[in-house]
Design a protein around this motif. Structure first.
Motif, short mmCIF file in Angstrom:
data_model
loop_
_atom_site.label_atom_id
_atom_site.label_comp_id
_atom_site.label_asym_id
_atom_site.label_seq_id
_atom_site.Cartn_x
_atom_site.Cartn_y
_atom_site.Cartn_z
N SER A 77 0.84 -1.18 0.00
CA SER A 77 0.00 0.00 0.00
C SER A 77 0.89 1.25 0.00
N CYS A 78 0.51 2.23 -0.81
CA CYS A 78 1.39 3.39 -1.01
C CYS A 78 0.56 4.67 -1.07
N GLY A 79 -0.09 5.00 0.04
CA GLY A 79 -0.90 6.21 0.09
C GLY A 79 -0.08 7.41 0.51
N LEU A 123 0.28 18.55 -6.05
CA LEU A 123 -0.77 17.62 -6.44
C LEU A 123 -1.24 16.82 -5.24
N ALA A 124 -2.53 16.50 -5.22
CA ALA A 124 -3.09 15.70 -4.12
C ALA A 124 -3.37 14.28 -4.60
N ALA A 125 -3.03 13.35 -3.73
CA ALA A 125 -3.43 11.96 -3.87
C ALA A 125 -4.52 11.74 -2.82
N ILE A 126 -5.36 10.78 -3.04
CA ILE A 126 -6.49 10.52 -2.15
C ILE A 126 -6.01 9.77 -0.91
N GLY A 127 -6.20 10.38 0.26
CA GLY A 127 -5.87 9.69 1.50
C GLY A 127 -6.74 8.46 1.66
N GLY A 128 -6.14 7.38 2.14
CA GLY A 128 -6.89 6.14 2.34
C GLY A 128 -6.98 5.28 1.09
N ALA A 129 -6.33 5.71 0.01
CA ALA A 129 -6.41 4.96 -1.25
C ALA A 129 -5.05 4.35 -1.61
N GLY A 130 -4.30 3.92 -0.60
CA GLY A 130 -2.96 3.37 -0.83
C GLY A 130 -2.93 2.17 -1.75
N LEU A 132 -5.01 1.62 -4.27
CA LEU A 132 -5.19 2.16 -5.62
C LEU A 132 -3.86 2.66 -6.17
N TYR A 133 -3.13 3.42 -5.37
CA TYR A 133 -1.85 3.95 -5.84
C TYR A 133 -0.82 2.85 -6.02
N ALA A 134 -0.83 1.83 -5.18
CA ALA A 134 0.09 0.70 -5.36
C ALA A 134 -0.12 0.04 -6.71
N ASN A 135 -1.36 -0.03 -7.17
CA ASN A 135 -1.64 -0.63 -8.47
C ASN A 135 -1.06 0.18 -9.62
N ALA A 136 -0.89 1.48 -9.42
CA ALA A 136 -0.33 2.34 -10.46
C ALA A 136 1.20 2.27 -10.51
N ILE A 137 1.81 1.69 -9.48
CA ILE A 137 3.27 1.61 -9.40
C ILE A 137 3.75 0.32 -10.04
N LYS A 138 4.55 0.46 -11.08
CA LYS A 138 5.01 -0.69 -11.86
C LYS A 138 6.41 -1.13 -11.50
N GLN A 139 7.17 -0.24 -10.85
CA GLN A 139 8.53 -0.56 -10.41
C GLN A 139 8.85 0.32 -9.22
N ALA A 140 9.57 -0.23 -8.24
CA ALA A 140 9.98 0.53 -7.06
C ALA A 140 11.36 0.06 -6.63
N ASP A 141 12.30 1.00 -6.58
CA ASP A 141 13.67 0.67 -6.19
C ASP A 141 14.16 1.66 -5.15
N LYS A 154 12.75 6.18 -2.67
CA LYS A 154 12.53 5.18 -3.70
C LYS A 154 12.29 5.86 -5.04
N ARG A 155 12.77 5.21 -6.08
CA ARG A 155 12.48 5.63 -7.44
C ARG A 155 11.31 4.77 -7.90
N LEU A 156 10.20 5.43 -8.22
CA LEU A 156 9.01 4.71 -8.67
C LEU A 156 8.78 4.94 -10.16
N VAL A 157 8.36 3.91 -10.83
CA VAL A 157 7.83 4.04 -12.19
C VAL A 157 6.33 3.84 -12.06
N VAL A 158 5.57 4.87 -12.43
CA VAL A 158 4.12 4.82 -12.27
C VAL A 158 3.44 4.86 -13.63
N GLU A 159 2.23 4.33 -13.64
CA GLU A 159 1.42 4.32 -14.86
C GLU A 159 -0.01 4.70 -14.52
N ASN A 160 -0.46 5.78 -15.12
CA ASN A 160 -1.84 6.26 -14.94
C ASN A 160 -2.21 6.45 -13.47
N MET A 161 -1.37 7.17 -12.75
CA MET A 161 -1.64 7.49 -11.35
C MET A 161 -2.57 8.72 -11.31
N PRO A 162 -3.77 8.56 -10.74
CA PRO A 162 -4.72 9.68 -10.70
C PRO A 162 -4.39 10.66 -9.57
#
Length: 179
Positions: A77-79, A123-130, A132-141, A154-162
């Motif tokens: 989870s990554c909220g 930018l705001a991310a939705i609190g409590g939606a960790g 959802l955001y984890a699903n948008a993360i395709k790589q994490a190092d 961490k360096r994240l590669v994200v895809e379609n993060m709302p």
């Protein structure tokens, strides 16, 4: 959330100039995580004349401390965390080239001024939606401060993060609009 704009990271100032407070966007590309402890270490590095763990120019920092990944997953989870906890550090990082920050909650006047001065965006991310955001993360190092565990950088590669534009580069603040 209806997405108005799809953006590939890293941001450019030309793209940022098109964003307005209240816009719903979707981002894909590279961003970095950093929370309280990582920001403190970065401030200490700057004060000592040492380099930061990554070049801030044009980058996005996501205020998150992801949970460990379950088997078969890239990340747990990554909220977002509460952004005001980074307010003491944000103006200096923006002055060094950071162009976007992602978190939750309002920012101080000093941060809003630095956003406007540097042509950046919050930018705001939705609190409590960790999840959802984890699903948008395709790589994490982990790239720095591994000893901080979830608060490592961490360096994240994200895809379609709302995300939603809260403070645009013109100083308009979604949270402070008159009703």
């Amino acid at each position: 959330m209806e997405v108005a704009v799809n953006i590939h990271l890293p941001f450019t100032k030309d793209v940022i100039k098109t964003l307005k407070a209240g816009d719903n966007i979707s981002v894909s590309g590279v961003m970095f995580t950093a929370r309280d402890a990582a920001h403190k270490r970065m401030a200490e590095a700057l004060a000592a004349g040492k380099p930061l763990p990554f070049d801030l120019t044009g980058q996005t920092i996501y205020y998150a401390g992801p949970c460990p990944a379950k088997p078969g997953r890239v990340i747990g989870s990554c909220g977002p965390t509460t952004s005001c906890r980074m307010d003491q550090f944000a103006p200096a990082l923006l002055d060094l080239g950071l162009l976007a920050m992602v978190g939750k909650g309002d920012r101080s006047d000093a941060v809003a001024d630095a956003i406007k001065r540097n042509g950046a965006v919050y930018l705001a991310a939705i609190g409590g939606a960790g999840a959802l955001y984890a699903n948008a993360i395709k790589q994490a190092d982990v790239i720095a401060y591994e000893d901080l565990g979830p608060e490592s950088v961490k360096r994240l590669v994200v895809e379609n993060m709302p995300l939603t534009v809260v403070i645009d580069c013109f100083g308009n603040n979604l949270y402070r609009r008159a009703s």
